[in-house]
Design a protein around this motif. Structure first.
Motif, PDB file in Angstrom:
ATOM      1  N   LEU A  65       0.814  -1.216   0.000  1.00 29.23           N
ATOM      2  CA  LEU A  65       0.000   0.000   0.000  1.00 29.23           C
ATOM      3  C   LEU A  65       0.848   1.267   0.000  1.00 29.23           C
ATOM      4  CD1 LEU A  65      -2.908  -0.894   2.461  1.00 29.23           C
ATOM      5  CD2 LEU A  65      -3.043  -0.607  -0.010  1.00 29.23           C
ATOM      6  N   TRP A  66       2.101   1.172   0.493  1.00 28.98           N
ATOM      7  CA  TRP A  66       2.948   2.360   0.486  1.00 28.98           C
ATOM      8  C   TRP A  66       3.201   2.837  -0.944  1.00 28.98           C
ATOM      9  CZ3 TRP A  66       7.541   2.543  -2.155  1.00 28.98           C
ATOM     10  CH2 TRP A  66       8.064   1.319  -2.576  1.00 28.98           C
ATOM     11  N   GLY A  67       3.105   1.911  -1.910  1.00 29.42           N
ATOM     12  CA  GLY A  67       3.327   2.280  -3.314  1.00 29.42           C
ATOM     13  C   GLY A  67       2.260   3.187  -3.883  1.00 29.42           C
ATOM     14  N   LEU A  68       1.115   3.335  -3.184  1.00 32.43           N
ATOM     15  CA  LEU A  68       0.067   4.232  -3.674  1.00 32.43           C
ATOM     16  C   LEU A  68       0.534   5.683  -3.702  1.00 32.43           C
ATOM     17  CD1 LEU A  68      -3.075   2.787  -1.856  1.00 32.43           C
ATOM     18  CD2 LEU A  68      -2.307   2.342  -4.185  1.00 32.43           C
ATOM     19  N   SER A  69       1.557   5.986  -2.932  1.00 30.53           N
ATOM     20  CA  SER A  69       2.068   7.366  -2.928  1.00 30.53           C
ATOM     21  C   SER A  69       2.675   7.743  -4.279  1.00 30.53           C
ATOM     22  CB  SER A  69       3.109   7.542  -1.823  1.00 30.53           C
ATOM     23  OG  SER A  69       4.182   6.626  -1.986  1.00 30.53           O
ATOM     24  N   LEU A  81      11.376   6.623  -4.928  1.00 34.13           N
ATOM     25  CA  LEU A  81      10.078   7.132  -4.483  1.00 34.13           C
ATOM     26  C   LEU A  81      10.220   8.346  -3.581  1.00 34.13           C
ATOM     27  CD1 LEU A  81       7.003   6.858  -4.201  1.00 34.13           C
ATOM     28  CD2 LEU A  81       7.396   5.242  -2.337  1.00 34.13           C
ATOM     29  N   PHE A  82      11.167   8.320  -2.644  1.00 33.97           N
ATOM     30  CA  PHE A  82      11.239   9.369  -1.636  1.00 33.97           C
ATOM     31  C   PHE A  82      11.891  10.646  -2.156  1.00 33.97           C
ATOM     32  CE2 PHE A  82      11.224   5.295   0.661  1.00 33.97           C
ATOM     33  CZ  PHE A  82      10.067   5.469   1.406  1.00 33.97           C
ATOM     34  N   TRP A  86       7.066  15.789  -5.540  1.00 33.81           N
ATOM     35  CA  TRP A  86       5.674  15.660  -5.095  1.00 33.81           C
ATOM     36  C   TRP A  86       4.809  16.604  -5.930  1.00 33.81           C
ATOM     37  CZ3 TRP A  86       3.441  12.330  -1.732  1.00 33.81           C
ATOM     38  CH2 TRP A  86       2.128  12.598  -1.341  1.00 33.81           C
ATOM     39  N   VAL A  87       3.794  16.064  -6.587  1.00 34.21           N
ATOM     40  CA  VAL A  87       2.960  16.867  -7.489  1.00 34.21           C
ATOM     41  C   VAL A  87       1.495  16.878  -7.077  1.00 34.21           C
ATOM     42  CG1 VAL A  87       4.495  16.552  -9.460  1.00 34.21           C
ATOM     43  CG2 VAL A  87       2.646  14.903  -9.047  1.00 34.21           C
ATOM     44  N   THR A 302      -0.625   4.467 -11.587  1.00 36.90           N
ATOM     45  CA  THR A 302      -1.053   4.272 -10.208  1.00 36.90           C
ATOM     46  C   THR A 302      -2.288   5.102  -9.890  1.00 36.90           C
ATOM     47  OG1 THR A 302       1.266   3.926  -9.592  1.00 36.90           O
ATOM     48  CG2 THR A 302      -0.282   4.323  -7.811  1.00 36.90           C
ATOM     49  N   ALA A 303      -2.358   6.310 -10.422  1.00 38.16           N
ATOM     50  CA  ALA A 303      -3.532   7.162 -10.206  1.00 38.16           C
ATOM     51  C   ALA A 303      -4.787   6.524 -10.791  1.00 38.16           C
ATOM     52  CB  ALA A 303      -3.298   8.540 -10.824  1.00 38.16           C
ATOM     53  N   VAL A 304      -4.661   5.911 -11.969  1.00 40.38           N
ATOM     54  CA  VAL A 304      -5.802   5.212 -12.573  1.00 40.38           C
ATOM     55  C   VAL A 304      -6.243   4.053 -11.686  1.00 40.38           C
ATOM     56  CG1 VAL A 304      -6.595   3.896 -14.582  1.00 40.38           C
ATOM     57  CG2 VAL A 304      -5.095   5.872 -14.900  1.00 40.38           C
ATOM     58  N   GLY A 305      -5.279   3.317 -11.153  1.00 37.71           N
ATOM     59  CA  GLY A 305      -5.601   2.200 -10.272  1.00 37.71           C
ATOM     60  C   GLY A 305      -6.303   2.652  -8.997  1.00 37.71           C
ATOM     61  N   ILE A 306      -5.859   3.772  -8.418  1.00 33.89           N
ATOM     62  CA  ILE A 306      -6.501   4.301  -7.206  1.00 33.89           C
ATOM     63  C   ILE A 306      -7.937   4.715  -7.503  1.00 33.89           C
ATOM     64  CG2 ILE A 306      -6.487   6.226  -5.576  1.00 33.89           C
ATOM     65  CD1 ILE A 306      -3.477   6.075  -5.540  1.00 33.89           C
ATOM     66  N   PHE A 307      -8.146   5.347  -8.647  1.00 30.88           N
ATOM     67  CA  PHE A 307      -9.511   5.742  -9.029  1.00 30.88           C
ATOM     68  C   PHE A 307     -10.426   4.526  -9.098  1.00 30.88           C
ATOM     69  CE2 PHE A 307     -12.455   5.987 -12.666  1.00 30.88           C
ATOM     70  CZ  PHE A 307     -13.350   6.914 -12.154  1.00 30.88           C
ATOM     71  N   LYS A 308      -9.970   3.451  -9.713  1.00 31.79           N
ATOM     72  CA  LYS A 308     -10.768   2.223  -9.801  1.00 31.79           C
ATOM     73  C   LYS A 308     -11.077   1.675  -8.407  1.00 31.79           C
ATOM     74  CE  LYS A 308      -9.255  -0.963 -12.352  1.00 31.79           C
ATOM     75  NZ  LYS A 308      -8.277  -1.919 -12.881  1.00 31.79           N
ATOM     76  N   SER A 309     -10.091   1.668  -7.539  1.00 29.63           N
ATOM     77  CA  SER A 309     -10.282   1.125  -6.198  1.00 29.63           C
ATOM     78  C   SER A 309     -11.274   1.956  -5.387  1.00 29.63           C
ATOM     79  CB  SER A 309      -8.941   1.055  -5.466  1.00 29.63           C
ATOM     80  OG  SER A 309      -8.028   0.233  -6.158  1.00 29.63           O
TER      81      SER A 309
END
Length: 332
Positions: A65-69, A81-82, A86-87, A302-309
């Motif tokens: 789940l940390w990958g959702l960032s 990642l770190f 940040w956008v 990842t943003a598309v995947g979050i929207f689906k979830s």
């Protein structure tokens, strides 16, 4: 309660309540531990059996789940990642503003609701029919036969479809030899959704009957005996005993299915897609792969995947609440 003269009554009350609330929460936690301890001793082997499943969900579901960032950064594999910029919601705004968004939304919902409308009832119907069979040998043979397609990969299923439905396939050869004209099954946008649904039904219906057959086996046989005494025939027994007996299972599975309304299977759609049917075949999964993964836009994918979830979670919560208002147990 005494009140200090230089402080308002509400402020002092709130300050005094904080330690009291903290103490009550600690007491509740200690009481829970005390009540759980004898349960652990009595059912320790059940907890041990559940441990592999819990570890699976923790390792493969919760830790990632940390990958959702990634969805909120301009991810670069070289920076990590770190250290990536940040956008915020930039990728979500880009996704929603895309002119293809509503086309993707339409295609995904159409295919998903066709599956719910036509595929979801099929395991229930087959399970009800199998439940009426009295010949145990024939019943096992039928069950085994309809289970087998589930173990075939979508590559094999699509390969069979191409061999039978392509322009030089078996069906078109029979049509041409009968004096007709070849039909473009695989390149016809009007038949694409129906063809996907038919493949899903053929592949997964047998496997889906397992849960419903288990639910049917849990129905008390005395209910059937009572129905027979009241003069109910086989059809009325099914209507008044069998179907009400599995209604709770059907509702729970339907609620969970709504959570996957935007997740219709990337592999199946991708293998069946072609330039001729792009207008009806492009869904969120294929779009995320084409625009996000192939172009190295991992944050966008990842943003598309979050929207689906998020959409799936909202639908599950709404369906669960509706089920409870109708008197069913629901999921939560």
């Amino acid at each position: 309660m005494s009140v200090l003269p230089d402080q308002p009554r509400s402020a002092v009350s709130a300050d005094n309540l904080k330690p009291l609330q903290s103490k009550q929460a600690s007491n509740r936690f200690l009481n829970w531990l005390k009540s759980w301890k004898p349960t652990w001793k009595q059912e320790k082997y059940l907890y041990v059996l559940a441990l592999p499943g819990l570890l699976y969900f923790f390792i493969f579901k919760y830790i990632p789940l940390w990958g959702l960032s990634l969805a909120f950064t301009e991810y670069s594999p070289y920076l990590g990642l770190f250290k990536s910029e940040w956008v915020g919601f930039k990728h979500f705004q880009s996704f929603f503003a895309n002119p293809d968004f509503w086309l993707l939304f339409r295609n995904t919902l159409a295919i998903s609701f066709l599956n719910i409308l036509l595929f979801f009832p099929m395991p229930i119907i087959i399970a009800l029919l199998l439940n009426e069979l009295k010949n145990a040998t024939f019943k096992k043979w039928v069950q085994t036969s309809i289970y087998l397609p589930h173990f075939l990969s979508w590559v094999v299923i699509v390969g069979i479809c191409f061999l039978t439905l392509s322009g030089s396939g078996i069906i078109n050869k029979l049509v041409v030899e009968s004096g007709g004209q070849a039909i473009n099954f695989l390149t016809n946008p009007e038949t694409f959704w129906g063809m996907l649904t038919a493949q899903t039904i053929w592949k997964e219906t047998g496997w889906g009957t397992i849960i419903f057959l288990a639910a049917l086996a849990s129905i008390n046989p005395e209910l059937y005996e009572a129905a027979k005494i009241d003069g109910a025939n086989r059809w009325k027994q099914m209507l008044h005993v069998t179907i009400p007996g599995i209604k709770g299972t059907v509702i729970i599975l339907l609620i969970l299915r709504l959570g996957q309304v935007l997740d219709i299977g990337f592999e199946h759609i991708y293998l069946m897609s072609s330039s001729a049917v792009t207008e009806v075949a492009d869904v969120f999964d294929t779009y995320a792969y084409r625009v996000g993964i192939q172009n190295g836009r991992f944050s966008f994918a990842t943003a598309v995947g979050i929207f689906k979830s998020v959409v799936g979670l909202i639908l599950v919560l709404l369906a669960d609440r509706a089920a409870k208002k109708l008197g069913e147990e629901g999921v939560y």
